[in-house]
Design an enzyme around this catalytic site. Structure first.
Site, PDB file in Angstrom:
ATOM      1  N   SER A 149       0.834  -1.197   0.000  1.00 24.95           N
ATOM      2  CA  SER A 149       0.000   0.000   0.000  1.00 24.95           C
ATOM      3  C   SER A 149       0.878   1.260   0.000  1.00 24.95           C
ATOM      4  O   SER A 149       1.642   1.468  -0.950  1.00 24.95           O
ATOM      5  CB  SER A 149      -0.963  -0.060   1.185  1.00 24.95           C
ATOM      6  OG  SER A 149      -2.000   0.855   1.020  1.00 24.95           O
ATOM      7  N   ASP A 226     -10.289  -5.644  -2.800  1.00 25.43           N
ATOM      8  CA  ASP A 226      -9.618  -4.659  -1.948  1.00 25.43           C
ATOM      9  C   ASP A 226     -10.449  -3.365  -1.957  1.00 25.43           C
ATOM     10  O   ASP A 226     -10.633  -2.743  -3.011  1.00 25.43           O
ATOM     11  CB  ASP A 226      -8.219  -4.424  -2.552  1.00 25.43           C
ATOM     12  CG  ASP A 226      -7.378  -3.429  -1.794  1.00 25.43           C
ATOM     13  OD1 ASP A 226      -7.943  -2.503  -1.185  1.00 25.43           O
ATOM     14  OD2 ASP A 226      -6.151  -3.559  -1.845  1.00 25.43           O
ATOM     15  N   HIS A 261      -7.370  -6.009   1.271  1.00 18.86           N
ATOM     16  CA  HIS A 261      -6.159  -5.194   1.485  1.00 18.86           C
ATOM     17  C   HIS A 261      -5.384  -5.630   2.726  1.00 18.86           C
ATOM     18  O   HIS A 261      -4.369  -5.028   3.068  1.00 18.86           O
ATOM     19  CB  HIS A 261      -6.590  -3.721   1.637  1.00 18.86           C
ATOM     20  CG  HIS A 261      -5.513  -2.714   1.355  1.00 18.86           C
ATOM     21  ND1 HIS A 261      -4.974  -2.517   0.105  1.00 18.86           N
ATOM     22  CD2 HIS A 261      -4.862  -1.826   2.167  1.00 18.86           C
ATOM     23  CE1 HIS A 261      -4.066  -1.567   0.153  1.00 18.86           C
ATOM     24  NE2 HIS A 261      -3.961  -1.130   1.400  1.00 18.86           N
TER      25      HIS A 261
HETATM   26  N1  LIG Z   1      -7.638   2.650   9.511  1.00 15.88           N
HETATM   27  C1  LIG Z   1      -7.829   2.887   8.144  1.00 15.88           C
HETATM   28  C2  LIG Z   1      -7.099   1.901   7.245  1.00 15.88           C
HETATM   29  C3  LIG Z   1      -5.727   1.577   7.698  1.00 15.88           C
HETATM   30  C4  LIG Z   1      -5.177   0.408   6.924  1.00 15.88           C
HETATM   31  O1  LIG Z   1      -5.889  -0.377   6.331  1.00 15.88           O
HETATM   32  N2  LIG Z   1      -3.857   0.305   6.900  1.00 15.88           N
HETATM   33  C5  LIG Z   1      -3.242  -0.732   6.158  1.00 15.88           C
HETATM   34  C6  LIG Z   1      -2.356  -0.108   5.118  1.00 15.88           C
HETATM   35  S1  LIG Z   1      -3.312   0.946   4.073  1.00 15.88           S
HETATM   36  C7  LIG Z   1      -2.185   1.711   3.050  1.00 15.88           C
HETATM   37  O2  LIG Z   1      -1.114   2.080   3.299  1.00 15.88           O
HETATM   38  C8  LIG Z   1      -2.460  -1.634   7.091  1.00 15.88           C
HETATM   39  O3  LIG Z   1      -1.510  -2.285   6.687  1.00 15.88           O
HETATM   40  N3  LIG Z   1      -2.904  -1.698   8.341  1.00 15.88           N
HETATM   41  C9  LIG Z   1      -2.216  -2.455   9.391  1.00 15.88           C
HETATM   42  C10 LIG Z   1      -2.708  -3.849   9.602  1.00 15.88           C
HETATM   43  O4  LIG Z   1      -2.087  -4.552  10.428  1.00 15.88           O
HETATM   44  O5  LIG Z   1      -3.689  -4.285   8.952  1.00 15.88           O
HETATM   45  C11 LIG Z   1      -9.277   2.796   7.797  1.00 15.88           C
HETATM   46  O6  LIG Z   1      -9.989   2.279   8.630  1.00 15.88           O
HETATM   47  O7  LIG Z   1      -9.672   3.200   6.690  1.00 15.88           O
END
Ligand SMILES: N[C@@H](CCC(=O)N[C@@H](CSC=O)C(=O)NCC(=O)O)C(=O)O
Length: 283
Positions: A149, A226, A261
């Site tokens: 991401s 995603d 995602h």
């Molecule tokens: N909190 C946010 C979304 C946050 C999210 O999905 N972060 C992803 C990376 S997104 C792009 O860089 C991530 O890797 N989160 C950490 C995990 O451990 O899943 C929302 O709710 O929209």
């Protein structure tokens, strides 16, 4: 030694170690984790740098990414840096998940508020490799980069802006055209200012248009389910459309049916990404 060991756990015959160190790029303390395979006990090993996404620390991929087994299989190290400075004390840096803390976007900020600390481009491309290669048994001549991401964006721009530095690049659901999506527009405005001409220097789709370095093999995976792909935050087709016309960008772009995602998607395809990197790191 500039690196301070925080903790270590044995895994797959090697060690997962977490370190802290003072950073000249961010003027803060920074933390990273590294998996060192058993081979690192007797010789320098190649490594893969994994750049994480929004909200992550070094620990998300370390605990959920399923990387150690496949890194051990190939005798390669796996490095997981943090995603921003922490505790810089800048007003507003903790207000949203997609800007500031946990969201450094791998740029060197030029806006007055952020330019002292938010220099993740310099940290990842210069300072951290220097520390890793001088203080740990890592072979700087054999390294690849990957990420997820925001970190997929980071991996692509690090490889495109530093021709020859990485043997290969790969990305899980990268923000592939940040100048044209809401996440990127917000971050680039905050870190680089309103002038969009400055944004192109940190945008994989724009950088690919003029890439003329050595052949760069790239693997890109994108899940069809995603939510951020559906919301047009990622735009991998924009990057693929440019890369297909560049002789020296050898992109394999795949759509993964039904994957979202999350780290379930990353854990599923981590083996492929480490196999891909290892193929170039062994040569
Ligand atoms: N909190 C946010 C979304 C946050 C999210 O999905 N972060 C992803 C990376 S997104 C792009 O860089 C991530 O890797 N989160 C950490 C995990 O451990 O899943 C929302 O709710 O929209």
């Amino acid at each position: 030694m500039a690196l301070k060991l925080v903790k270590q756990n044995k895994a797959f015959g090697g060690w997962v170690k977490q370190f802290k160190h003072a950073s000249s790029a961010t003027k803060t303390e920074m933390t990273f984790s590294v998996f060192l395979p058993q081979e690192a006990e007797t010789s320098k090993v190649p490594y893969v740098m994994y750049l994480s996404g929004l909200t992550c620390t070094d620990e998300n991929v370390t605990t959920k990414g399923n990387s150690q087994k496949w890194a051990a299989k190939h005798g390669i190290a796996f490095v997981a840096p943090d995603t921003s400075p922490r505790g810089a004390g800048i007003e507003g840096e903790d207000e949203s998940y997609d800007f500031g803390t946990g969201a450094g976007f791998y740029v060197d900020a030029t806006t007055s508020k952020f330019s002292t600390n938010y220099n993740m481009y310099s940290y990842i491309s210069k300072e951290l490799p220097g520390l890793l290669e001088s203080e740990l048994p890592l072979d700087g001549g054999r390294k690849s980069i990957t990420g997820h991401s925001m970190g997929g964006h980071g991996a692509l721009i690090m490889a495109l802006k530093n021709p020859g530095m990485f043997r290969s690049a790969s990305a899980f659901a990268p923000i592939a055209h940040p100048s044209a999506c809401p996440w990127g527009e917000k971050a680039f405005t905050g870190y680089l200012g309103e002038d969009k001409t400055a944004w192109a220097a940190y945008d994989a789709t724009e950088l690919a248009k003029s890439y003329d370095g050595p052949v760069l093999p790239i693997l890109c995976d994108q899940g069809t389910a995603d939510e951020f792909y559906e919301k047009k935050q990622l735009l991998p087709e924009d990057f693929a459309a440019v890369a297909k016309d560049r002789e020296n960008l050898h992109l394999e772009s795949r759509m993964a049916d039904g994957y979202d995602h999350s780290y379930y998607f990353i854990a599923t395809f981590m083996e492929d990404h480490l196999d891909f990197a290892a193929n170039y790191l062994k040569k």
